[in-house]
Design an enzyme around this catalytic site. Sequence first.
Site, short mmCIF file in Angstrom:
data_model
loop_
_atom_site.label_atom_id
_atom_site.label_comp_id
_atom_site.label_asym_id
_atom_site.label_seq_id
_atom_site.Cartn_x
_atom_site.Cartn_y
_atom_site.Cartn_z
N ARG A 102 0.85 -1.19 0.00
CA ARG A 102 0.00 0.00 0.00
C ARG A 102 0.88 1.24 0.00
O ARG A 102 1.92 1.27 0.67
CB ARG A 102 -0.91 0.04 1.24
CG ARG A 102 -2.15 -0.84 1.11
CD ARG A 102 -3.14 -0.29 0.08
NE ARG A 102 -4.30 -1.11 -0.11
CZ ARG A 102 -4.47 -2.02 -1.07
NH1 ARG A 102 -3.51 -2.25 -1.94
NH2 ARG A 102 -5.60 -2.69 -1.18
N GLU A 121 -3.07 7.88 -5.64
CA GLU A 121 -3.13 7.15 -6.91
C GLU A 121 -4.20 7.77 -7.81
O GLU A 121 -5.34 7.90 -7.38
CB GLU A 121 -3.44 5.67 -6.65
CG GLU A 121 -2.30 5.01 -5.88
CD GLU A 121 -2.44 3.50 -5.71
OE1 GLU A 121 -3.40 2.93 -6.23
OE2 GLU A 121 -1.58 2.90 -5.07
N HIS A 180 -0.14 0.24 -9.93
CA HIS A 180 -0.95 -0.65 -9.10
C HIS A 180 -1.43 -1.88 -9.90
O HIS A 180 -2.63 -2.12 -10.08
CB HIS A 180 -2.16 0.09 -8.51
CG HIS A 180 -2.70 -0.54 -7.26
ND1 HIS A 180 -3.20 0.19 -6.21
CD2 HIS A 180 -2.82 -1.84 -6.87
CE1 HIS A 180 -3.60 -0.63 -5.25
NE2 HIS A 180 -3.38 -1.87 -5.63
#
Length: 526
Positions: A231, A260, A278
């Site tokens: 994370r 993000e 990601h």
Amino acid sequence: MYKILVSDKLSEKGLNILKENKEFKVDVKTGLKPEELKSIIAGYDALLVRSSTKVTKEIIDASSLKVIGRAGVGLDNVDLEAATNKGIIVMNSPSGNTISTAEHTMSLMLSMSRNIAVADKSMKSGEWNRSKFTGVELYNKTLGIVGLGRIGQAVAKRAMSFGMKVIAYDPFISKEAAEKLGIELVELNKLFSDSDYITFHIPLTEETKDLISAKQIPLLKKGVRIINCARGGIVNEEDLAKAVEEGKISGVALDVYVKEPPKDLALAKFDNVVLTPHLGASTEEAQVNVAVEIVEQVRDALLGLEIRNAANFPSVDTQTYKTLQPMFNLAEKMGQLMGQLAEGRINGVDVIYSGEISKFDTTALTMSVMKGLLTPVLKDTVNFINAISLAKERSIKVREEKSSESEDFTSLIILKVKTEKDKYLVAGTLLTKKDPRIVKINGFYVEAIPQGNMLIIYNLDKAGIIGNLGTLLGKYNINIAGMTFGRLNKGGEAITVLNIDSAPSKELLDKIKKLKYIEEVRAIKL
Ligand code: NAD
Ligand code: MLT
């Protein structure tokens, strides 16, 4: 017929399970704006999402949903509290993307070590430069894994097949469990100083935020390479960029970011930094796995068959759940409190039910205790269903005991935890059969509301403590909402438990610790 809205892209293989069943009508509407989602949500029984849809309180309040299903692990995009308050079951599918994320971690390690991404870019621009891209081997290097859960273990196996020496830091895995995997457990600072590669596979919590920042960088081996596929925020992006610039860190590979998509990422300018957007779970297989897993769970929950991987509901029949609901809440809060109070690796947990509560099947209450206890550590991957088996995997012995006698309370739950450092006890009851109260912490009798931000302070029973605390908290603009004390004997060891309206800063906690007669302070968030 149940109406299901799918608002993020989900694998067809998963969706077909619902579409082929006459009990369900499935609408796939991706890319909805929040107000569009809010305007149509009222007609649906279930909502299926990945990470793009933000399932806010507003959306939840406008709905009459029974279930929200998240294909994947992270529940960062679902307001769990709002869903729980409305009685909506929230479930995720935590295991379907383990292998993909582990493989992505290995890809990043290799890409970073052999300059794959930059060499590819250079060749595509017409260059042929062999000397510029000399790399390093993984073989014989030490890999430090922070977090030895599902993904951490899968990475360990793969790294060992490359001939790497694997060490790990995970305060919630027993030494025996790690040894079985052929991994040496070490303290975090040792992992920092000994590792050639460090990879993170932990949830983002208050404790794990900025686990590598300017403060820890001097502790790292020169030339270390760092990978974060867990994370954003576990490593400090700016501080890593400085250390790469200074040559202390030889490589960074990130899949996840504080924001993000990230904006103006200082790390992006370096050739020895590899970045992916990601992609850990973005494989065909993982997407099928998580979609099939979540669709089957949502189907079974809607049909009243079984509730699996629920983040907010234990698996009991509706009648027992209604009767025991306030107790579930108390049990989970007690577990959460203990999870933040107890220091060191947990070896054993005893849950003792006395009084009226002992007449019921208390298995689901113990699950709630364990979910609460492991939540500060495992966050979204622990739920009511898997809490006890996760404890077993960690070699934590969970024992239940019952006694029909409860001297002072109609029903009492006593939670005892033994860690490698110490023994801890928290006892709780319900006032007027519904309001949870903590009535004992370690040896001290108290009457504390287990809710929100709390301070648990160990002090000596001397005059002036409350005044000093009040003044100091006032200076930091922190309002005291509730206060309770307990002492063993006059002038001796005592405990002060405060409910406060906002979270204390580290600076404030340090100042409290320095106050006269204060021995220890713990900030708790329930
Ligand atoms: P898991 O719950 O199986 O394992 C997490 C481990 O971290 C546990 O063993 C726990 O004991 C340990 N831990 C918790 N706090 C710790 C601390 N302070 N220090 C050291 N260890 C600590 O979870 P998992 O399925 O392995 O997932 C790990 C992380 O990867 C999660 O944050 C998850 O959200 C993330 N993830 C990312 C992607 C991606 O696309 N990049 C995909 C899947 C999962
Ligand atoms: C997860 O939480 O499952 C992963 O980060 C991937 C995703 O967001 O789908």
